[in-house]
Design an enzyme around this catalytic site. Structure first.
Site, PDB file in Angstrom:
ATOM      1  N   ASP A 162     -33.727   9.759 -85.243  1.00  0.00           N
ATOM      2  CA  ASP A 162     -33.801   8.463 -85.172  1.00  0.00           C
ATOM      3  C   ASP A 162     -35.634   8.034 -84.930  1.00  0.00           C
ATOM      4  O   ASP A 162     -36.460   8.336 -84.208  1.00  0.00           O
ATOM      5  CB  ASP A 162     -32.748   7.579 -83.589  1.00  0.00           C
ATOM      6  CG  ASP A 162     -33.238   6.885 -83.371  1.00  0.00           C
ATOM      7  OD1 ASP A 162     -34.006   6.058 -84.384  1.00  0.00           O
ATOM      8  OD2 ASP A 162     -32.973   6.067 -82.460  1.00  0.00           O
ATOM      9  N   LYS A 193     -37.318  -1.645 -86.483  1.00  0.00           N
ATOM     10  CA  LYS A 193     -38.199  -2.156 -85.079  1.00  0.00           C
ATOM     11  C   LYS A 193     -39.857  -2.377 -85.935  1.00  0.00           C
ATOM     12  O   LYS A 193     -39.456  -3.739 -87.003  1.00  0.00           O
ATOM     13  CB  LYS A 193     -38.944  -0.341 -84.043  1.00  0.00           C
ATOM     14  CG  LYS A 193     -37.724  -1.308 -83.085  1.00  0.00           C
ATOM     15  CD  LYS A 193     -38.625  -0.184 -81.884  1.00  0.00           C
ATOM     16  CE  LYS A 193     -37.379  -0.244 -80.475  1.00  0.00           C
ATOM     17  NZ  LYS A 193     -36.953  -1.506 -79.995  1.00  0.00           N
ATOM     18  N   TYR A 213     -32.272   6.875 -76.725  1.00  0.00           N
ATOM     19  CA  TYR A 213     -31.536   6.085 -76.846  1.00  0.00           C
ATOM     20  C   TYR A 213     -31.049   6.157 -78.497  1.00  0.00           C
ATOM     21  O   TYR A 213     -32.809   5.856 -78.273  1.00  0.00           O
ATOM     22  CB  TYR A 213     -31.853   4.980 -75.843  1.00  0.00           C
ATOM     23  CG  TYR A 213     -31.061   3.354 -75.751  1.00  0.00           C
ATOM     24  CD1 TYR A 213     -30.253   3.018 -75.152  1.00  0.00           C
ATOM     25  CD2 TYR A 213     -32.305   2.849 -77.112  1.00  0.00           C
ATOM     26  CE1 TYR A 213     -29.424   1.353 -75.910  1.00  0.00           C
ATOM     27  CE2 TYR A 213     -32.196   1.264 -76.659  1.00  0.00           C
ATOM     28  CZ  TYR A 213     -30.208   0.652 -77.120  1.00  0.00           C
ATOM     29  OH  TYR A 213     -29.727  -0.452 -77.274  1.00  0.00           O
TER      30      TYR A 213
HETATM   31  N1  PMP Z   1     -33.491   4.311 -81.222  1.00  0.00           N
HETATM   32  C1  PMP Z   1     -34.559   3.518 -80.767  1.00  0.00           C
HETATM   33  C2  PMP Z   1     -34.742   4.985 -80.562  1.00  0.00           C
HETATM   34  C3  PMP Z   1     -34.859   2.743 -80.291  1.00  0.00           C
HETATM   35  O1  PMP Z   1     -35.468   3.186 -78.695  1.00  0.00           O
HETATM   36  C4  PMP Z   1     -33.722   1.717 -80.407  1.00  0.00           C
HETATM   37  C5  PMP Z   1     -34.145   0.441 -79.341  1.00  0.00           C
HETATM   38  N2  PMP Z   1     -35.294   0.521 -77.894  1.00  0.00           N
HETATM   39  C6  PMP Z   1     -33.178   1.525 -80.284  1.00  0.00           C
HETATM   40  C7  PMP Z   1     -32.470   2.696 -81.327  1.00  0.00           C
HETATM   41  C8  PMP Z   1     -31.599   0.786 -80.753  1.00  0.00           C
HETATM   42  O2  PMP Z   1     -33.051  -0.674 -81.905  1.00  0.00           O
HETATM   43  P1  PMP Z   1     -32.171  -2.168 -81.697  1.00  0.00           P
HETATM   44  O3  PMP Z   1     -32.456  -2.427 -80.172  1.00  0.00           O
HETATM   45  O4  PMP Z   1     -33.226  -2.519 -82.780  1.00  0.00           O
HETATM   46  O5  PMP Z   1     -30.621  -1.935 -81.721  1.00  0.00           O
END
Ligand code: PMP
Length: 460
Positions: A270, A298, A168
């Site tokens: 990511d 985050k 994700y």
């Molecule tokens: N990349 C990863 C690996 C994530 O776990 C998440 C959210 N859980 C995101 C991107 C997206 O982040 P956001 O919810 O702040 O848009």
């Protein structure tokens, strides 16, 4: 999937189902005010929540406040918070340094859409930690990976993106391909099909995304070779953290960068989840590998909405020269930058990481002892502030293994911890705990004690 001792798999299944039913009932009895708010909310909020994944069964828990390692729900229940807002609150709740920085900033203006001096210490500290010289800011993980994808496309003049099945990366179109695909649509494990996550992602977008299994270099090579001069970049979670925790096989990350670079393909890590939490410089530091781009969000903002994109001189020069315009009204927002500066420069110190390591070791030792003592199938996967008990008799290596792992285990464990005063992230099978610098030995011990009671119930 089985549990142990003398119980047969069918008997264990029945125990698990009964346990879930009983724990859901206890959960609902403890959270009537959440229920009342939910009933009110459905009229104005679809599903009664602000974001669909906040609505986990049996019902969303409405929170009132957080202090240190604890959160309190609207019914007055207190929890050791290991959810930590999906891993954001590495600093813990209302950390005095973050509170002071935000309070000071809020009285001096919170938004200008012009640069502010706090940008510099934040960018410099990220450059130091991640070994990438240039940074830009955004407001969420979604924005950070969206920027990475668009920058890789603009910099290479190519359109295709490669991603890993079961990863994700946020909720923009390119990212929403083969996140949690149904296996009847997903094709063969070694050559997965690209499946749009829902009807909001157009098929033509999905067709521009190639999907590979995690940890499989041969599959990656096949995809790279099938699309010569077409692939802009690979977007990858260096450790998969939306399917529990799956670490890469040794050498995988180094080799995939070599394979990509040999074909003019860029690589973006990511690190929205791993960045800052698994080590001061995330997966880059932990594995000693440097991609072209790193996406953060985050934990970086100490609890404020945030996002960042770091990159090499070569790739980021495409922003400098205007090939790619990286923009956003709230980018580098003063309030976010003040919180990020306090988080990075004052709170997440070497001593803080030593504290997190000590707590993790105690938690992992305790959890492993419980699994062994009760002969409960499963293993503990933990790194830095992150960890998970994965109730599978096989070590998960990729999305297909994850699908085969019975979701009831993670859910039952989540309910058990919740009723025992520990708030793990909902969606137990997918998520992992995040410790904060404000957690204590007592917090960790409560988690282990709950796990022990869970094991006793299942094996009694
Ligand atoms: N990349 C990863 C690996 C994530 O776990 C998440 C959210 N859980 C995101 C991107 C997206 O982040 P956001 O919810 O702040 O848009």
């Amino acid at each position: 999937m089985a549990v142990m001792r003398s119980r047969s798999p069918a008997a264990t299944d029945a125990v698990l189902d009964r346990l879930i039913a009983a724990e859901e009932e206890r959960f609902l009895a403890r959270t009537p005010r959440s229920r009342a708010l939910l009933d009110e909310a459905v009229g104005v909020l679809p599903g009664g929540v602000a974001s669909s994944w906040q609505s986990a069964p049996p019902q969303a828990v409405w929170l009132d406040r957080g202090h240190g390692s604890r959160v309190f729900d609207v019914d007055g229940n207190e929890y050791v918070d290991l959810h930590n807002g999906f891993g954001v609150m590495l600093v813990g709740h209302a950390h005095p340094a973050v509170v002071a920085a935000v309070q000071q900033r809020v009285t001096a203006g919170t938004h200008f859409a012009q640069p502010v001096p706090d940008l510099l210490p934040v960018a410099r500290e990220l450059a130091r930690r991640f070994g990438l010289p240039q940074w830009r800011f955004a407001n969420s993980g979604t924005e950070a990976t969206l920027e990475a994808v668009q920058l890789m496309r603009a910099a290479t003049g190519r359109s295709r993106i490669v991603k890993v099945e079961g990863s994700y990366h946020g909720h923009h179109d390119t990212a929403l391909v083969s996140v949690y695909p149904d296996l009847d649509e997903a094709g063969p494990a070694e050559a997965p099909r690209s499946v749009p996550e829902h009807g909001g992602v157009p098929e033509p977008v999905a067709r521009l995304v190639s999907v590979v299994p995690f940890g499989d270099l041969a599959a990656l090579r096949r995809v790279l070779d099938a699309h010569p001069d077409e692939i802009a970049g690979l977007l990858i979670e260096p450790i998969m953290m939306n399917v529990g925790i799956i670490e890469p096989p040794p050498g995988y990350l180094e080799e995939l960068i070599e394979e990509c670079h040999a074909r003019g393909v860029l690589v973006a890590f990511d690190e929205v989840k791993t960045g800052l939490t698994i080590a001061p410089g995330g997966a880059v530091e932990h594995f000693g590998v440097t991609p072209d781009l790193v996406c953060l969000a985050k934990a970086m903002g100490g609890g404020l909405p945030c996002g960042a994109l770091g990159g090499t001189e070569a790739v980021m020069s495409r922003i400098t020269d205007g090939t790619y315009e990286q923009v956003g009204t709230f980018n580098g927002n003063p309030l976010t930058m003040a919180a990020a500066k306090a988080t990075l420069c004052e709170v997440l110190t070497p001593a803080a990481y030593r504290h997190l390591d000590a707590l993790r070791e105690r938690m992992v030792d305790g959890a492993r002892r419980v699994l062994a003592d009760h002969r409960l199938r499963g293993y503990v996967q933990a790194i830095g502030a992150k960890g998970a008990v994965i109730f599978s008799d096989r070590r998960l290596r990729d999305y297909r293994d994850f699908v085969a792992y019975d979701a009831r285990w993670g859910h039952a464990h989540w309910l058990y911890q919740h009723n025992g005063g520990v708030f793990l992230p909902p969606w137990g099978k997918c998520e992992q705990w995040t410790l904060s610098v404000q957690h204590t030995v007592d917090d960790v011990d409560r988690f282990v004690a709950n796990l022990e009671r869970f094991a006793e119930t299942l094996t009694a």
